[in-house]
Design a protein around this motif. Structure first.
Motif, PDB file in Angstrom:
ATOM      1  N   THR A   8      28.537 -64.287  -3.334  1.00  0.00           N
ATOM      2  CA  THR A   8      28.286 -64.490  -4.546  1.00  0.00           C
ATOM      3  C   THR A   8      27.798 -63.006  -5.348  1.00  0.00           C
ATOM      4  O   THR A   8      27.057 -62.622  -4.929  1.00  0.00           O
ATOM      5  N   THR A  30      34.360 -72.028 -11.736  1.00  0.00           N
ATOM      6  CA  THR A  30      35.080 -71.133 -10.754  1.00  0.00           C
ATOM      7  C   THR A  30      34.309 -71.348  -9.358  1.00  0.00           C
ATOM      8  O   THR A  30      33.396 -70.297  -8.861  1.00  0.00           O
ATOM      9  N   TYR A  31      34.343 -72.301  -8.683  1.00  0.00           N
ATOM     10  CA  TYR A  31      33.572 -72.789  -7.624  1.00  0.00           C
ATOM     11  C   TYR A  31      33.596 -71.876  -6.484  1.00  0.00           C
ATOM     12  O   TYR A  31      32.609 -71.466  -5.920  1.00  0.00           O
ATOM     13  N   ARG A  33      33.137 -70.491  -3.253  1.00  0.00           N
ATOM     14  CA  ARG A  33      32.381 -71.109  -2.281  1.00  0.00           C
ATOM     15  C   ARG A  33      31.054 -71.871  -2.470  1.00  0.00           C
ATOM     16  O   ARG A  33      30.262 -71.939  -1.679  1.00  0.00           O
ATOM     17  N   GLY A  34      31.000 -71.934  -3.797  1.00  0.00           N
ATOM     18  CA  GLY A  34      29.770 -72.507  -4.287  1.00  0.00           C
ATOM     19  C   GLY A  34      28.494 -71.851  -4.368  1.00  0.00           C
ATOM     20  O   GLY A  34      27.293 -72.553  -4.578  1.00  0.00           O
ATOM     21  N   GLY A  35      28.409 -70.470  -4.331  1.00  0.00           N
ATOM     22  CA  GLY A  35      27.070 -69.862  -4.443  1.00  0.00           C
ATOM     23  C   GLY A  35      26.409 -70.047  -5.717  1.00  0.00           C
ATOM     24  O   GLY A  35      25.416 -70.440  -5.671  1.00  0.00           O
ATOM     25  N   HIS A  36      27.113 -70.042  -6.716  1.00  0.00           N
ATOM     26  CA  HIS A  36      26.322 -70.212  -8.274  1.00  0.00           C
ATOM     27  C   HIS A  36      26.111 -71.840  -8.222  1.00  0.00           C
ATOM     28  O   HIS A  36      24.977 -72.220  -8.637  1.00  0.00           O
ATOM     29  N   ASP A  57      37.842 -75.937  -9.710  1.00  0.00           N
ATOM     30  CA  ASP A  57      38.522 -74.784  -9.068  1.00  0.00           C
ATOM     31  C   ASP A  57      39.972 -75.390  -8.784  1.00  0.00           C
ATOM     32  O   ASP A  57      40.268 -76.596  -8.550  1.00  0.00           O
ATOM     33  N   LYS A  58      41.067 -74.354  -8.751  1.00  0.00           N
ATOM     34  CA  LYS A  58      42.268 -74.503  -8.477  1.00  0.00           C
ATOM     35  C   LYS A  58      42.699 -74.492  -7.057  1.00  0.00           C
ATOM     36  O   LYS A  58      43.799 -75.265  -6.543  1.00  0.00           O
ATOM     37  N   SER A  82      42.534 -76.312 -13.305  1.00  0.00           N
ATOM     38  CA  SER A  82      42.263 -75.096 -13.845  1.00  0.00           C
ATOM     39  C   SER A  82      41.307 -75.157 -14.734  1.00  0.00           C
ATOM     40  O   SER A  82      41.072 -76.388 -15.456  1.00  0.00           O
ATOM     41  N   PHE A  83      40.291 -74.299 -15.203  1.00  0.00           N
ATOM     42  CA  PHE A  83      39.115 -74.280 -15.817  1.00  0.00           C
ATOM     43  C   PHE A  83      39.653 -74.290 -17.565  1.00  0.00           C
ATOM     44  O   PHE A  83      39.058 -74.591 -18.352  1.00  0.00           O
ATOM     45  N   ASP A 105      33.284 -67.188 -13.058  1.00  0.00           N
ATOM     46  CA  ASP A 105      33.183 -66.038 -12.234  1.00  0.00           C
ATOM     47  C   ASP A 105      34.590 -65.641 -11.676  1.00  0.00           C
ATOM     48  O   ASP A 105      34.973 -66.439 -10.747  1.00  0.00           O
ATOM     49  N   GLY A 107      38.621 -64.539 -11.025  1.00  0.00           N
ATOM     50  CA  GLY A 107      39.381 -63.612 -10.225  1.00  0.00           C
ATOM     51  C   GLY A 107      39.529 -64.599  -9.025  1.00  0.00           C
ATOM     52  O   GLY A 107      39.228 -65.570  -8.871  1.00  0.00           O
ATOM     53  N   GLN A 112      39.857 -66.063  -0.483  1.00  0.00           N
ATOM     54  CA  GLN A 112      41.556 -66.215  -0.686  1.00  0.00           C
ATOM     55  C   GLN A 112      41.751 -64.584  -0.131  1.00  0.00           C
ATOM     56  O   GLN A 112      43.065 -64.453   0.316  1.00  0.00           O
ATOM     57  N   MET A 132      46.703 -69.276  -6.380  1.00  0.00           N
ATOM     58  CA  MET A 132      45.380 -70.112  -6.258  1.00  0.00           C
ATOM     59  C   MET A 132      45.678 -71.585  -5.709  1.00  0.00           C
ATOM     60  O   MET A 132      44.964 -72.069  -4.692  1.00  0.00           O
ATOM     61  N   ASP A 222      44.984 -68.604 -18.965  1.00  0.00           N
ATOM     62  CA  ASP A 222      43.913 -69.766 -18.674  1.00  0.00           C
ATOM     63  C   ASP A 222      42.476 -69.348 -19.084  1.00  0.00           C
ATOM     64  O   ASP A 222      41.705 -70.046 -19.377  1.00  0.00           O
TER      65      ASP A 222
END
Ligand SMILES: C[S@@+](CC[C@H](N)C(=O)[O-])C[C@H]1O[C@@H](n2cnc3c(N)ncnc32)[C@H](O)[C@@H]1O
Length: 313
Positions: A8, A30-31, A33-36, A57-58, A82-83, A105, A107, A112, A132, A222
């Motif tokens: 992250t 923008t999940y 891998r969920g760090g935030h 997350d998409k 999508s957000f 966050d 990109g 991915q 995505m 988006d």
């Protein structure tokens, strides 16, 4: 399934910027891998009454990770999409509260990029997909098979800021006549042969891959839709925190925040009171970049720039 990790970027800085408060509603758009998200949930633990976290997350593999880790967590809602659909996502939670903070966050995530099968990376050979959301829309290969020369030139110029757009587009159209372009390495080598000079320290395919990825995932549209929607879904005093990784994204974020903080525009010589200009946001602090230490341990953070704004009315 292989387990890919994401380190992250601006973890503490972004979560601090959200100013998590008891019983607040936060959106991680923008999940990855969920760090935030994880850190937001940790902040909730400091309060007797937990806040609410909406995770978006998409990407199906990101969502699978979120479900595995957080589905059991009370006050957490996982939305696949999508957000840009943030308003719908918040409505789906049933919380009936505005958001106190939104984090984007932007990109692609490292998982991915690192998974050759996703087709995002010119460094790994794989199918030229780049979606995505792997269950929606068309792949990069399908798009490249049909796109006309002028549109391809425009996309490479606008989304890749590629000065050899014309040469690359012509090479792609020529090559696809002989054989469909279906792999990342084939596209990367077509681009490498088409460009006459190289930018120092950059693979010649970097800009082409960025441009096609933005097109396939309509990333900039988006982003604009989510920024606009933030004005409707944020509570007064709520924070919008956005981390961008290239100038196209950052320009959109910067312009949006500046326009909202300036409010309605009148000719300079009109005697308008400050309260009448209807500013809807205020800028918070200066843009934040990753520290030297972070860049050293995570080179991806080098290009990150975080902007913060607060909803006024
Ligand atoms: C840079 S990563 C986020 C990493 C995350 N903050 C973490 O700490 O693990 C970006 C993620 O946002 C997702 N994403 C990008 N654009 C999106 C959009 N318009 N809507 C929903 N998700 C999006 C990508 O699929 C990716 O998983």
């Amino acid at each position: 399934m292989e387990d890919f990790l994401h380190e992250t970027v601006l973890l503490n800085e972004a979560v601090e910027a959200l100013q998590i408060k008891p019983e607040g509603v936060y959106v991680d758009g923008t999940y990855g891998r969920g760090g935030h998200s994880q850190m937001i949930l940790q902040k909730f633990e400091q309060f007797p009454e937990s806040g609410h976290l909406l995770v978006i997350d998409k990407d199906p593999s990101a969502l699978a990770d979120a479900k595995q880790r957080f589905a059991e967590q009370a006050h957490t809602y996982i939305y696949r999409g999508s957000f840009a659909e943030i308003e719908q996502a918040l409505a789906d939670t049933g919380w009936e509260k505005p958001a106190d903070g939104i984090l984007l966050d932007l990109g692609v995530s490292s998982p991915q990029l690192d998974d050759a099968e996703r087709g995002f990376s010119f460094r790994r050979d794989g199918p030229l997909d780049m979606r995505m959301d792997t269950e929606k829309g068309i792949s990069a290969a399908e798009w490249l098979a049909k796109v006309d020369e002028q549109e391809l030139i425009t996309i490479l110029k606008e989304y890749g800021e590629e000065r050899f757009a014309k040469r690359i587009a012509r090479a792609i159209l020529r090559e696809r006549e002989t054989q469909a372009i279906t792999t990342t390495q084939r596209l990367a080598s077509i681009v490498a042969q088409a460009v006459p000079t190289r930018e120092q320290g950059k693979d010649p395919a970097t800009r082409t891959f960025q441009a096609i990825r933005i097109q396939i995932n309509h990333e900039l549209d988006d982003l604009k839709a989510c920024l606009d929607a933030s004005l409707d879904v944020l509570a007064i005093g709520g924070r919008l925190v956005v981390i961008s990784f290239h100038s196209l994204e950052d320009r959109i974020v910067k312009r949006f925040m500046r326009e909202q903080s300036l409010g309605d525009q009148y000719p300079h010589d009109l005697p308008i009171r400050h309260v009448d200009v209807n500013a809807r946001m205020k800028l918070v602090g200066k843009p934040v970049k990753a520290s030297k230490e972070e860049v050293k341990s995570n080179p991806r953070s080098r290009s990150a720039i975080m902007r913060i704004a607060e909803k006024l009315a």
